[in-house]
Design an enzyme around this catalytic site. Structure first.
Site, PDB file in Angstrom:
ATOM      1  N   ARG A   1     -43.473 102.941 -57.161  1.00 49.08           N
ATOM      2  CA  ARG A   1     -43.755 102.359 -58.476  1.00 49.08           C
ATOM      3  C   ARG A   1     -44.822 101.261 -58.460  1.00 49.08           C
ATOM      4  O   ARG A   1     -44.784 100.323 -59.254  1.00 49.08           O
ATOM      5  CB  ARG A   1     -42.475 101.761 -59.099  1.00 49.08           C
ATOM      6  CG  ARG A   1     -41.393 102.764 -59.408  1.00 49.08           C
ATOM      7  CD  ARG A   1     -41.771 103.659 -60.572  1.00 49.08           C
ATOM      8  NE  ARG A   1     -40.659 104.457 -61.007  1.00 49.08           N
ATOM      9  CZ  ARG A   1     -40.334 105.641 -60.491  1.00 49.08           C
ATOM     10  NH1 ARG A   1     -41.056 106.176 -59.506  1.00 49.08           N
ATOM     11  NH2 ARG A   1     -39.306 106.302 -60.970  1.00 49.08           N
TER      12      ARG A   1
ATOM     13  N   CYS B   1     -37.028 102.990 -66.995  1.00 48.91           N
ATOM     14  CA  CYS B   1     -36.099 102.231 -66.154  1.00 48.91           C
ATOM     15  C   CYS B   1     -36.511 100.773 -66.101  1.00 48.91           C
ATOM     16  O   CYS B   1     -37.685 100.455 -65.949  1.00 48.91           O
ATOM     17  CB  CYS B   1     -36.060 102.818 -64.742  1.00 48.91           C
ATOM     18  SG  CYS B   1     -35.082 104.324 -64.680  1.00 48.91           S
TER      19      CYS B   1
ATOM     20  N   GLU C   1     -38.570  96.696 -62.634  1.00 46.54           N
ATOM     21  CA  GLU C   1     -39.668  97.665 -62.506  1.00 46.54           C
ATOM     22  C   GLU C   1     -40.664  97.420 -63.644  1.00 46.54           C
ATOM     23  O   GLU C   1     -41.867  97.581 -63.480  1.00 46.54           O
ATOM     24  CB  GLU C   1     -39.107  99.097 -62.613  1.00 46.54           C
ATOM     25  CG  GLU C   1     -40.213 100.131 -62.686  1.00 46.54           C
ATOM     26  CD  GLU C   1     -39.714 101.564 -62.783  1.00 46.54           C
ATOM     27  OE1 GLU C   1     -38.690 101.889 -62.161  1.00 46.54           O
ATOM     28  OE2 GLU C   1     -40.361 102.356 -63.472  1.00 46.54           O
TER      29      GLU C   1
HETATM   30  N1  EPU Z   1     -25.958 107.128 -62.332  1.00 46.83           N
HETATM   31  C1  EPU Z   1     -24.776 106.637 -62.821  1.00 46.83           C
HETATM   32  N2  EPU Z   1     -24.801 105.897 -63.969  1.00 46.83           N
HETATM   33  C2  EPU Z   1     -25.946 105.642 -64.633  1.00 46.83           C
HETATM   34  C3  EPU Z   1     -27.160 106.134 -64.125  1.00 46.83           C
HETATM   35  C4  EPU Z   1     -27.143 106.889 -62.961  1.00 46.83           C
HETATM   36  O1  EPU Z   1     -23.729 106.836 -62.250  1.00 46.83           O
HETATM   37  O2  EPU Z   1     -25.894 104.962 -65.671  1.00 46.83           O
HETATM   38  C5  EPU Z   1     -25.919 107.960 -61.115  1.00 46.83           C
HETATM   39  C6  EPU Z   1     -26.262 109.409 -61.429  1.00 46.83           C
HETATM   40  O3  EPU Z   1     -25.138 110.110 -61.881  1.00 46.83           O
HETATM   41  C7  EPU Z   1     -26.784 109.912 -60.106  1.00 46.83           C
HETATM   42  C8  EPU Z   1     -27.434 108.677 -59.475  1.00 46.83           C
HETATM   43  O4  EPU Z   1     -26.901 107.548 -60.191  1.00 46.83           O
HETATM   44  O5  EPU Z   1     -25.747 110.308 -59.270  1.00 46.83           O
HETATM   45  C9  EPU Z   1     -28.951 108.704 -59.579  1.00 46.83           C
HETATM   46  O6  EPU Z   1     -29.324 108.793 -60.961  1.00 46.83           O
HETATM   47  P1  EPU Z   1     -30.727 109.437 -61.430  1.00 46.83           P
HETATM   48  O7  EPU Z   1     -30.853 110.817 -60.911  1.00 46.83           O
HETATM   49  O8  EPU Z   1     -30.851 109.207 -62.879  1.00 46.83           O
HETATM   50  O9  EPU Z   1     -31.800 108.618 -60.627  1.00 46.83           O
HETATM   51  P2  EPU Z   1     -32.121 107.080 -60.664  1.00 46.83           P
HETATM   52  O10 EPU Z   1     -32.317 106.685 -59.244  1.00 46.83           O
HETATM   53  O11 EPU Z   1     -31.156 106.301 -61.472  1.00 46.83           O
HETATM   54  C10 EPU Z   1     -34.702 107.472 -60.687  1.00 46.83           C
HETATM   55  C11 EPU Z   1     -35.879 106.786 -61.332  1.00 46.83           C
HETATM   56  C12 EPU Z   1     -36.145 107.326 -62.731  1.00 46.83           C
HETATM   57  C13 EPU Z   1     -36.342 108.830 -62.647  1.00 46.83           C
HETATM   58  C14 EPU Z   1     -35.075 109.457 -62.027  1.00 46.83           C
HETATM   59  C15 EPU Z   1     -35.171 110.967 -61.858  1.00 46.83           C
HETATM   60  C16 EPU Z   1     -36.119 104.466 -60.611  1.00 46.83           C
HETATM   61  C17 EPU Z   1     -35.843 103.038 -60.932  1.00 46.83           C
HETATM   62  N3  EPU Z   1     -35.627 105.365 -61.458  1.00 46.83           N
HETATM   63  O12 EPU Z   1     -33.538 107.066 -61.406  1.00 46.83           O
HETATM   64  O13 EPU Z   1     -37.359 106.727 -63.174  1.00 46.83           O
HETATM   65  O14 EPU Z   1     -36.601 109.379 -63.928  1.00 46.83           O
HETATM   66  O15 EPU Z   1     -34.883 108.870 -60.716  1.00 46.83           O
HETATM   67  O16 EPU Z   1     -36.059 111.283 -60.827  1.00 46.83           O
HETATM   68  O17 EPU Z   1     -36.806 104.735 -59.632  1.00 46.83           O
HETATM   69  C18 EPU Z   1     -38.495 105.084 -64.475  1.00 46.83           C
HETATM   70  O18 EPU Z   1     -39.082 104.774 -63.442  1.00 46.83           O
HETATM   71  O19 EPU Z   1     -38.772 104.557 -65.583  1.00 46.83           O
HETATM   72  C19 EPU Z   1     -37.434 106.088 -64.397  1.00 46.83           C
HETATM   73  C20 EPU Z   1     -36.663 106.347 -65.427  1.00 46.83           C
END
Ligand code: EPU
Length: 313
Positions: A182, A231, A306
């Site tokens: 990022r 995010c 972020e």
């Molecule tokens: N989860 C929860 N509760 C929540 C959110 C997530 O339990 O409220 C759990 C999900 O169920 C899953 C795990 O956490 O098991 C990971 O969740 P997710 O796949 O949504 O990935 P993330 O790590 O939370 C990252 C990026 C997102 C991107 C997604 C999909 C960051 C900060 N976030 O989210 O990026 O869309 O992966 O690849 O790196 C952004 O940068 O603006 C953004 C939204």
């Protein structure tokens, strides 16, 4: 620092009808928050951009270039100095050349990433699948190295062209660029003006399936289409006791749905903050502080934002 009348007139001579004063920045934020910018310029071409930047540097007026406003919280007091918005005038992209299986696309910084991503899918070009559904412009997505688990924009970069504070137009190859999670290491006074993306001929159906899958996932696991900045926090380092999703940590801390004023932690994905209508940047900043505090208390993890925060309180 406010612009003097003389400075305003000079800026109008340079930018003509592309200059506006006291522009409400909420109109340029996907979260619909932000006070006025002293001056707001949408340069029609690179010469105008350079002239505006030169004016700012010579007059010691602060300036900042923004993209789609999808990753930046603009404070309620607005922005002193000049906001440069690369949009009209910087909104073209085309196939530049082909090298074997590679297809190189030259894209201006103000093009929406969605337009390039859709074009790639239609043409069966691989490399931007991870960007499906990501808002913002090519320039903004480069500065924030936007992406998902399927890939980041940096993966597709061949070179970028910028204008720096010395008003030099510089083209930098990918190997000279320090991309990380990022982030792209680049002074805030440098404007990215275009990028050469290196994509690969691939299987159209496969590319479309990947993109549609990601889009569907976003629609079901994120507050898609709502006024947010994506995010809020960076995911903490991997390997920690509680995994690597900031959203999961905030969720486990029981913070989904908490509010400050009209700002609310999303119930769908806890790393998103929603503007319920009329939220202020102050609401959002207080909510961010609260979330950090609670997550720190519960998991001893200090979340880093972020999103970028700019402007006056
Ligand atoms: N989860 C929860 N509760 C929540 C959110 C997530 O339990 O409220 C759990 C999900 O169920 C899953 C795990 O956490 O098991 C990971 O969740 P997710 O796949 O949504 O990935 P993330 O790590 O939370 C990252 C990026 C997102 C991107 C997604 C999909 C960051 C900060 N976030 O989210 O990026 O869309 O992966 O690849 O790196 C952004 O940068 O603006 C953004 C939204």
């Amino acid at each position: 620092m406010m612009l003097t009348v003389t400075q305003k007139n000079l800026l109008l001579e340079i930018g003509r009808d592309s200059v506006r004063f006291d522009e409400p920045m909420a109109a340029h934020s996907t979260m619909k928050i932000g006070g006025p910018a002293d001056a707001f310029v949408v340069p029609r071409d690179i010469e105008t951009l350079k002239a505006v930047m030169r004016f700012a540097v010579e007059n010691e007026v602060p300036y900042i270039t923004i993209g789609g406003g999808s990753d930046t919280l603009i404070r309620d007091g607005g922005i002193r100095g000049i906001v440069i918005h690369l949009r009209e005038g910087f909104n073209r992209f085309e196939v530049s050349r082909e090298e074997g299986e590679d297809v190189l696309i030259l894209a201006d910084a103000g093009v929406s990433s969605g337009a390039v991503t859709r074009f790639a899918a239609e043409q069966g070009l691989s490399g931007l699948e991870g960007l499906a559904g990501i808002p913002g412009t090519v320039g903004g997505n480069i500065i924030t190295n936007a992406g998902t688990s399927l890939g980041w924009i940096s993966n597709a970069i061949d070179e970028i062209t910028v204008v720096d504070r010395q008003i030099r137009e510089l083209t930098m190859k990918k190997k000279a660029l320090e991309f990380s999670y990022r982030h792209l290491r680049m002074p805030r006074s440098t404007s990215v003006v275009r990028a050469l993306l290196r994509l690969k001929r691939g299987d159209k159906a496969e590319i479309e399936t990947k993109m549609n899958g990601l889009l569907e996932k976003r629609k079901t696991t994120q507050p898609y289409g709502q006024p947010t900045l994506g995010c809020t926090f960076r995911n903490p380092e991997k390997g920690g006791k509680h995994g690597s999703s900031a959203g999961a940590l905030i969720d486990e801390a029981g913070l989904k749905g908490i509010r400050v004023g009209k700002a609310r932690v999303s119930e769908i994905h806890a790393n998103f903050i929603i503007n319920e209508g009329g939220a202020t940047a102050k609401d959002v900043e207080i909510l961010i502080g609260l979330v950090r505090e609670r997550v720190k208390e519960k998991f001893s993890v200090l979340l880093e934002t972020e999103i970028h925060v700019i402007g006056e309180k």
